[in-house]
Design a protein around this motif. Structure first.
Motif, PDB file in Angstrom:
ATOM      1  N   THR A  36      10.477  33.467 -16.296  1.00 58.25           N
ATOM      2  CA  THR A  36      11.880  32.831 -16.085  1.00 58.25           C
ATOM      3  C   THR A  36      13.003  33.243 -16.674  1.00 58.25           C
ATOM      4  OG1 THR A  36      10.502  30.568 -15.724  1.00 58.25           O
ATOM      5  CG2 THR A  36      12.745  30.606 -16.370  1.00 58.25           C
ATOM      6  N   GLY A  37      14.163  33.987 -15.981  1.00 60.65           N
ATOM      7  CA  GLY A  37      14.984  34.340 -16.498  1.00 60.65           C
ATOM      8  C   GLY A  37      16.448  33.352 -16.637  1.00 60.65           C
ATOM      9  N   VAL A  38      17.053  33.639 -17.682  1.00 61.92           N
ATOM     10  CA  VAL A  38      18.404  32.880 -17.970  1.00 61.92           C
ATOM     11  C   VAL A  38      19.232  33.581 -18.463  1.00 61.92           C
ATOM     12  CG1 VAL A  38      17.244  30.634 -18.466  1.00 61.92           C
ATOM     13  CG2 VAL A  38      17.859  32.233 -20.186  1.00 61.92           C
ATOM     14  N   LEU A  39      20.658  33.240 -18.157  1.00 57.68           N
ATOM     15  CA  LEU A  39      21.875  34.382 -18.253  1.00 57.68           C
ATOM     16  C   LEU A  39      22.669  33.819 -19.708  1.00 57.68           C
ATOM     17  CD1 LEU A  39      22.774  34.906 -14.648  1.00 57.68           C
ATOM     18  CD2 LEU A  39      21.526  36.438 -16.443  1.00 57.68           C
ATOM     19  N   SER A  40      22.442  32.820 -20.385  1.00 55.22           N
ATOM     20  CA  SER A  40      23.147  32.266 -21.506  1.00 55.22           C
ATOM     21  C   SER A  40      22.286  31.827 -22.457  1.00 55.22           C
ATOM     22  CB  SER A  40      24.152  31.438 -20.950  1.00 55.22           C
ATOM     23  OG  SER A  40      23.539  30.078 -20.633  1.00 55.22           O
ATOM     24  N   ALA A  41      22.828  31.752 -23.829  1.00 47.88           N
ATOM     25  CA  ALA A  41      22.243  30.896 -24.784  1.00 47.88           C
ATOM     26  C   ALA A  41      21.788  29.580 -24.602  1.00 47.88           C
ATOM     27  CB  ALA A  41      22.978  31.071 -26.300  1.00 47.88           C
ATOM     28  N   ASP A  42      23.004  28.846 -23.975  1.00 45.94           N
ATOM     29  CA  ASP A  42      22.750  27.210 -23.763  1.00 45.94           C
ATOM     30  C   ASP A  42      21.571  27.186 -22.534  1.00 45.94           C
ATOM     31  OD1 ASP A  42      24.817  26.664 -25.382  1.00 45.94           O
ATOM     32  OD2 ASP A  42      26.218  26.560 -23.747  1.00 45.94           O
ATOM     33  N   ASP A  43      21.473  28.086 -21.609  1.00 46.26           N
ATOM     34  CA  ASP A  43      20.461  27.772 -20.591  1.00 46.26           C
ATOM     35  C   ASP A  43      19.120  28.281 -21.228  1.00 46.26           C
ATOM     36  OD1 ASP A  43      22.279  27.135 -18.732  1.00 46.26           O
ATOM     37  OD2 ASP A  43      22.238  29.296 -17.826  1.00 46.26           O
ATOM     38  N   ALA A  44      18.991  29.098 -22.176  1.00 47.33           N
ATOM     39  CA  ALA A  44      17.923  29.470 -22.820  1.00 47.33           C
ATOM     40  C   ALA A  44      17.249  28.215 -23.534  1.00 47.33           C
ATOM     41  CB  ALA A  44      18.077  30.778 -23.683  1.00 47.33           C
ATOM     42  N   VAL A  45      18.163  27.564 -24.367  1.00 45.73           N
ATOM     43  CA  VAL A  45      17.729  26.406 -25.235  1.00 45.73           C
ATOM     44  C   VAL A  45      17.194  25.350 -24.159  1.00 45.73           C
ATOM     45  CG1 VAL A  45      18.470  24.462 -26.697  1.00 45.73           C
ATOM     46  CG2 VAL A  45      19.331  26.735 -27.014  1.00 45.73           C
ATOM     47  N   ASN A  46      17.956  25.001 -23.081  1.00 45.58           N
ATOM     48  CA  ASN A  46      17.565  23.972 -21.998  1.00 45.58           C
ATOM     49  C   ASN A  46      16.225  24.348 -21.602  1.00 45.58           C
ATOM     50  OD1 ASN A  46      18.014  21.645 -20.441  1.00 45.58           O
ATOM     51  ND2 ASN A  46      18.325  23.087 -18.607  1.00 45.58           N
ATOM     52  N   ALA A  47      16.046  25.850 -21.083  1.00 45.19           N
ATOM     53  CA  ALA A  47      14.810  26.051 -20.420  1.00 45.19           C
ATOM     54  C   ALA A  47      13.508  25.913 -21.420  1.00 45.19           C
ATOM     55  CB  ALA A  47      14.998  27.539 -20.118  1.00 45.19           C
ATOM     56  N   PHE A  48      13.904  26.376 -22.842  1.00 42.89           N
ATOM     57  CA  PHE A  48      12.760  26.197 -23.562  1.00 42.89           C
ATOM     58  C   PHE A  48      12.421  24.727 -24.217  1.00 42.89           C
ATOM     59  CE2 PHE A  48      10.797  26.581 -27.893  1.00 42.89           C
ATOM     60  CZ  PHE A  48      10.067  27.742 -27.672  1.00 42.89           C
ATOM     61  N   GLU A  49      13.546  23.768 -24.156  1.00 46.04           N
ATOM     62  CA  GLU A  49      13.103  22.525 -24.267  1.00 46.04           C
ATOM     63  C   GLU A  49      12.252  21.956 -23.289  1.00 46.04           C
ATOM     64  OE1 GLU A  49      16.808  21.300 -27.389  1.00 46.04           O
ATOM     65  OE2 GLU A  49      17.045  21.130 -25.166  1.00 46.04           O
ATOM     66  N   ASN A  50      12.421  22.351 -21.937  1.00 42.58           N
ATOM     67  CA  ASN A  50      11.777  21.808 -20.911  1.00 42.58           C
ATOM     68  C   ASN A  50      10.444  22.183 -20.225  1.00 42.58           C
ATOM     69  OD1 ASN A  50      13.513  19.085 -20.269  1.00 42.58           O
ATOM     70  ND2 ASN A  50      15.035  20.860 -20.509  1.00 42.58           N
ATOM     71  N   ASN A  51      10.158  23.393 -21.107  1.00 39.92           N
ATOM     72  CA  ASN A  51       9.059  24.472 -20.307  1.00 39.92           C
ATOM     73  C   ASN A  51       8.115  24.780 -21.393  1.00 39.92           C
ATOM     74  OD1 ASN A  51       9.814  24.448 -17.370  1.00 39.92           O
ATOM     75  ND2 ASN A  51      11.747  25.057 -18.418  1.00 39.92           N
ATOM     76  N   PRO A  52       6.855  24.924 -21.356  1.00 39.54           N
ATOM     77  CA  PRO A  52       5.823  25.460 -22.390  1.00 39.54           C
ATOM     78  C   PRO A  52       5.566  26.839 -22.371  1.00 39.54           C
ATOM     79  CG  PRO A  52       4.598  24.781 -20.327  1.00 39.54           C
ATOM     80  CD  PRO A  52       6.248  24.460 -20.104  1.00 39.54           C
ATOM     81  N   PHE A  53       6.712  27.624 -22.890  1.00 40.14           N
ATOM     82  CA  PHE A  53       6.733  29.171 -22.979  1.00 40.14           C
ATOM     83  C   PHE A  53       5.776  29.786 -24.103  1.00 40.14           C
ATOM     84  CE2 PHE A  53      10.756  28.449 -20.997  1.00 40.14           C
ATOM     85  CZ  PHE A  53      10.809  29.168 -19.644  1.00 40.14           C
ATOM     86  N   ASP A  54       5.395  30.825 -23.606  1.00 41.80           N
ATOM     87  CA  ASP A  54       4.250  31.678 -24.667  1.00 41.80           C
ATOM     88  C   ASP A  54       4.953  32.556 -25.233  1.00 41.80           C
ATOM     89  OD1 ASP A  54       1.846  30.005 -23.824  1.00 41.80           O
ATOM     90  OD2 ASP A  54       2.229  30.613 -21.832  1.00 41.80           O
ATOM     91  N   VAL A  55       6.009  33.104 -24.632  1.00 44.49           N
ATOM     92  CA  VAL A  55       6.826  34.477 -25.376  1.00 44.49           C
ATOM     93  C   VAL A  55       8.013  34.077 -24.779  1.00 44.49           C
ATOM     94  CG1 VAL A  55       6.971  36.822 -25.298  1.00 44.49           C
ATOM     95  CG2 VAL A  55       4.822  35.842 -25.079  1.00 44.49           C
ATOM     96  N   VAL A  56       9.104  34.615 -25.753  1.00 43.94           N
ATOM     97  CA  VAL A  56      10.600  34.639 -25.419  1.00 43.94           C
ATOM     98  C   VAL A  56      11.031  36.017 -25.697  1.00 43.94           C
ATOM     99  CG1 VAL A  56      12.753  34.170 -26.353  1.00 43.94           C
ATOM    100  CG2 VAL A  56      11.031  32.269 -26.232  1.00 43.94           C
TER     101      VAL A  56
END
Length: 104
Positions: A36-56
């Protein structure tokens, strides 16, 4: 008998849309990974809070302060999340970085 492996969720953060699109495409070429790709720090935080990522995976374009702040936020949410700095270099290096982060 082989144990079925779970698909690993990988968050890719950067500021260049074309590069992020390429990295996500390369990640998604592995049937055991989902990028999953994001283009900003804000989008990264939002994605991380709402998805179970295994690696950043940190790509290019983020300021050092942004990367440090994101690392703090991510680790506060999931203490053992592997955080990887991707320096480019093609799909072979990318795969090695991800496999190393996953402990494979």
């Amino acid at each position: 008998m082989f144990k079925e492996m779970e698909k690993k969720e990988i968050l890719v953060i950067g500021t260049n849309p074309g590069i992020i699109q390429t990295i996500v495409r390369l990640i998604n070429n592995n049937e055991l990974w989902n990028g999953t790709g994001v283009l900003s720090a804000d989008d990264a935080v939002n994605a991380f809070e709402n998805n179970p990522f295994d690696v950043v995976l940190f790509g290019g374009g983020l300021l050092d302060d942004e990367e440090k702040e994101l690392s703090i936020i991510f680790r506060a949410i999931k203490a053992d999340i592997p955080l990887v700095k991707h320096y480019g270099g093609g799909s072979g290096l990318l795969s090695c970085e991800i496999y190393q982060a996953l402990g494979v």
